[in-house]
Scaffold this motif. Structure first.
Motif, PDB file in Angstrom:
ATOM      1  N   MET A 116     -12.692  23.834  24.056  1.00 56.03           N
ATOM      2  CA  MET A 116     -11.660  23.467  22.489  1.00 56.03           C
ATOM      3  C   MET A 116     -12.554  22.385  21.576  1.00 56.03           C
ATOM      4  O   MET A 116     -13.566  21.682  21.845  1.00 56.03           O
ATOM      5  N   HIS A 117     -12.172  23.153  20.339  1.00 58.55           N
ATOM      6  CA  HIS A 117     -12.031  22.415  19.545  1.00 58.55           C
ATOM      7  C   HIS A 117     -12.135  20.746  19.031  1.00 58.55           C
ATOM      8  O   HIS A 117     -11.157  21.052  17.906  1.00 58.55           O
ATOM      9  N   THR A 118     -11.932  20.252  19.264  1.00 58.69           N
ATOM     10  CA  THR A 118     -12.287  18.860  19.722  1.00 58.69           C
ATOM     11  C   THR A 118     -12.348  17.904  18.449  1.00 58.69           C
ATOM     12  O   THR A 118     -11.931  17.163  17.676  1.00 58.69           O
ATOM     13  N   SER A 119     -13.389  18.670  18.020  1.00 55.21           N
ATOM     14  CA  SER A 119     -14.132  17.980  16.609  1.00 55.21           C
ATOM     15  C   SER A 119     -13.716  18.653  15.223  1.00 55.21           C
ATOM     16  O   SER A 119     -13.574  18.130  14.567  1.00 55.21           O
ATOM     17  N   HIS A 120     -12.687  19.699  15.213  1.00 57.46           N
ATOM     18  CA  HIS A 120     -11.825  20.210  14.118  1.00 57.46           C
ATOM     19  C   HIS A 120     -11.061  18.999  13.775  1.00 57.46           C
ATOM     20  O   HIS A 120     -10.694  19.327  12.937  1.00 57.46           O
ATOM     21  N   TYR A 121     -10.745  18.536  14.137  1.00 54.10           N
ATOM     22  CA  TYR A 121      -8.885  17.576  14.597  1.00 54.10           C
ATOM     23  C   TYR A 121      -9.997  15.509  15.238  1.00 54.10           C
ATOM     24  O   TYR A 121     -10.864  14.993  15.334  1.00 54.10           O
ATOM     25  N   ASP A 122      -9.039  14.692  14.133  1.00 53.70           N
ATOM     26  CA  ASP A 122      -8.883  13.534  13.926  1.00 53.70           C
ATOM     27  C   ASP A 122      -8.012  12.585  14.589  1.00 53.70           C
ATOM     28  O   ASP A 122      -7.280  12.798  13.924  1.00 53.70           O
ATOM     29  N   THR A 123      -8.078  12.354  15.672  1.00 53.84           N
ATOM     30  CA  THR A 123      -7.813  12.059  16.720  1.00 53.84           C
ATOM     31  C   THR A 123      -7.648  10.483  16.506  1.00 53.84           C
ATOM     32  O   THR A 123      -7.428   9.567  17.768  1.00 53.84           O
ATOM     33  N   ARG A 124      -8.663  10.101  15.821  1.00 56.18           N
ATOM     34  CA  ARG A 124      -9.676   8.041  16.308  1.00 56.18           C
ATOM     35  C   ARG A 124      -8.011   6.961  16.305  1.00 56.18           C
ATOM     36  O   ARG A 124      -8.159   6.575  16.427  1.00 56.18           O
ATOM     37  N   ALA A 125      -6.536   7.601  15.085  1.00 57.90           N
ATOM     38  CA  ALA A 125      -5.658   6.480  14.967  1.00 57.90           C
ATOM     39  C   ALA A 125      -5.168   6.451  15.827  1.00 57.90           C
ATOM     40  O   ALA A 125      -5.272   5.270  16.286  1.00 57.90           O
ATOM     41  N   SER A 126      -4.979   7.491  16.715  1.00 60.40           N
ATOM     42  CA  SER A 126      -4.150   7.538  17.319  1.00 60.40           C
ATOM     43  C   SER A 126      -5.182   7.331  19.176  1.00 60.40           C
ATOM     44  O   SER A 126      -4.257   6.047  20.060  1.00 60.40           O
ATOM     45  N   TYR A 127      -6.249   7.484  19.088  1.00 55.86           N
ATOM     46  CA  TYR A 127      -7.152   6.739  20.514  1.00 55.86           C
ATOM     47  C   TYR A 127      -6.924   5.656  19.873  1.00 55.86           C
ATOM     48  O   TYR A 127      -7.209   5.470  21.515  1.00 55.86           O
ATOM     49  N   LEU A 128      -7.877   5.249  19.689  1.00 56.09           N
ATOM     50  CA  LEU A 128      -7.753   3.713  19.271  1.00 56.09           C
ATOM     51  C   LEU A 128      -5.614   2.975  20.157  1.00 56.09           C
ATOM     52  O   LEU A 128      -6.144   2.128  20.374  1.00 56.09           O
ATOM     53  N   GLN A 129      -5.242   3.761  19.213  1.00 61.38           N
ATOM     54  CA  GLN A 129      -3.855   3.462  19.756  1.00 61.38           C
ATOM     55  C   GLN A 129      -3.558   2.932  21.340  1.00 61.38           C
ATOM     56  O   GLN A 129      -2.906   2.149  21.988  1.00 61.38           O
ATOM     57  N   MET A 130      -4.523   4.507  21.598  1.00 60.73           N
ATOM     58  CA  MET A 130      -4.278   4.685  22.846  1.00 60.73           C
ATOM     59  C   MET A 130      -4.886   3.380  23.744  1.00 60.73           C
ATOM     60  O   MET A 130      -4.537   2.557  24.998  1.00 60.73           O
ATOM     61  N   LEU A 131      -5.928   3.065  23.925  1.00 67.34           N
ATOM     62  CA  LEU A 131      -7.248   2.398  23.941  1.00 67.34           C
ATOM     63  C   LEU A 131      -6.401   0.705  23.704  1.00 67.34           C
ATOM     64  O   LEU A 131      -6.832   0.158  25.017  1.00 67.34           O
ATOM     65  N   ALA A 132      -5.924   0.337  22.658  1.00 66.34           N
ATOM     66  CA  ALA A 132      -5.420  -0.304  22.414  1.00 66.34           C
ATOM     67  C   ALA A 132      -3.952  -1.532  23.214  1.00 66.34           C
ATOM     68  O   ALA A 132      -3.561  -2.304  24.242  1.00 66.34           O
ATOM     69  N   GLY A 133      -3.328   0.419  23.754  1.00 61.80           N
ATOM     70  CA  GLY A 133      -2.194   0.108  24.481  1.00 61.80           C
ATOM     71  C   GLY A 133      -3.063  -0.152  25.816  1.00 61.80           C
ATOM     72  O   GLY A 133      -1.943  -0.946  27.122  1.00 61.80           O
TER      73      GLY A 133
END
Length: 311
Positions: A92-109
């Motif tokens: 899974m080429h997860t390095s090709h996509y910027d998911t930082r904002a949504s991931y931080l939102q998940m951590l905050a939730g």
């Protein structure tokens, strides 16, 4: 008959997962927004439907602890096996996509949810707080989507995208996916549960394994098909979005049907296991690491170890 139900549920899950990925990718192409945004919203909400149905029914049946266990267990399973198993099948080429904002939102939730759990039972007031947090996140996602659409950027070649696909076909794919996933999960869980009972497996073991894993099957089916189609953004977005919906929307909505008590073992073990699993995504989100076979094996092994501790 139970084996037939189990097999039929598995087939429906795979076909529905494939349809949902196709529909999501082509909807994002038609709307001019990233596939990640669609996976964080429509796909994530659709694959979280089983958790919502089971959680509400559990409260109505007078077993609200099951609602909490279902969501917390599913979130842990989402990261460890819903990402782990597909990673063992295809890189899974997860390095090709910027998911930082949504991931931080998940951590905050996640942090908000854990904090509320330590203040006592989840009441409707706390449910409103959770839903308000989700509304803020979705509002931010909408603003980012509008900003993205306003930019003039070159169309990216996305596997599975068909510029000539009609709206009718896109809606059909989405409908098949959103309806088929809960149906397939229900058939598979029912069949597998009946088989487990026949072989003398206890209710506790069935609840800790089949219910949590069973309600994560739509996410797993969708993520496997997204991984095979090289849609890592849909796969990762599906898991991040589903975890946010599980904690904020499902527990938030379920609390309107009755208070949800938080057992001691959740405060000392399960909530922290969920939080630790969430933090394991940091290398793939912030350090541009691809999710490969070794990482997939490690994540899956950690989930098996967690089940061993539970049992």
């Amino acid at each position: 008959m139970d084996w037939v139900l189990t097999f039929a549920g598995l087939i429906i899950l795979l076909l529905a997962g494939d349809a949902l990925v196709k529909g999501a990718v082509n909807l994002s192409l038609r709307l001019g927004v990233p596939a990640l945004v669609v996976s964080l919203t429509i796909v994530a909400f659709g694959t979280s439907a089983p958790e919502l149905l089971i959680s509400v029914q559990a409260i109505l049946d007078g077993v609200p602890e099951l609602a909490l266990g279902n969501v917390v267990g599913s979130n842990t399973a989402n990261i460890l096996i819903v990402l782990g198993i597909p990673a063992m099948i295809a890189l899974m080429h997860t390095s090709h996509y910027d998911t930082r904002a949504s991931y931080l939102q998940m951590l905050a939730g996640t942090a908000l949810f854990i904090g509320l759990c330590f203040t006592g039972p989840i009441t409707w007031v706390k449910g409103l707080i959770l839903i308000a947090a989700l509304a803020l996140i979705l509002g931010h996602t909408l603003l980012e989507t509008l900003k993205h659409r306003s930019k003039s950027s070159e169309d990216e070649a996305v596997e599975g995208a068909d510029p000539s696909m009609t709206w009718k076909k896109i809606i059909a794919f989405l409908t098949v996916g959103l309806v088929g996933l809960p149906l397939g999960a229900n058939l598979l869980v029912e069949g597998a549960t009946n088989i487990a009972v026949r072989y003398g497996v206890s209710d506790a073991v069935i609840g800790l394994t089949l219910v949590a894993i069973g309600t994560s099957l739509p996410e797993l089916a969708t993520t496997v098909m997204a991984s095979l189609r090289r849609q890592a953004d849909v796969a990762l977005g599906n898991v991040i979005g589903s975890n946010m919906f599980n904690l904020l929307a499902i527990i938030g909505l379920s609390s309107f049907f009755g208070d949800i008590p938080v057992p001691t073992e959740f405060l000392t073990r399960d909530l922290w296991a969920m939080a630790a699993a969430s933090l394991l995504l940091i290398p793939f989100v912030f350090f541009k690491r691809d999710l490969g076979r070794i990482a997939g094996i490690a994540l899956t092994a950690l989930y098996l170890a967690y089940l061993f501790v539970l049992l």
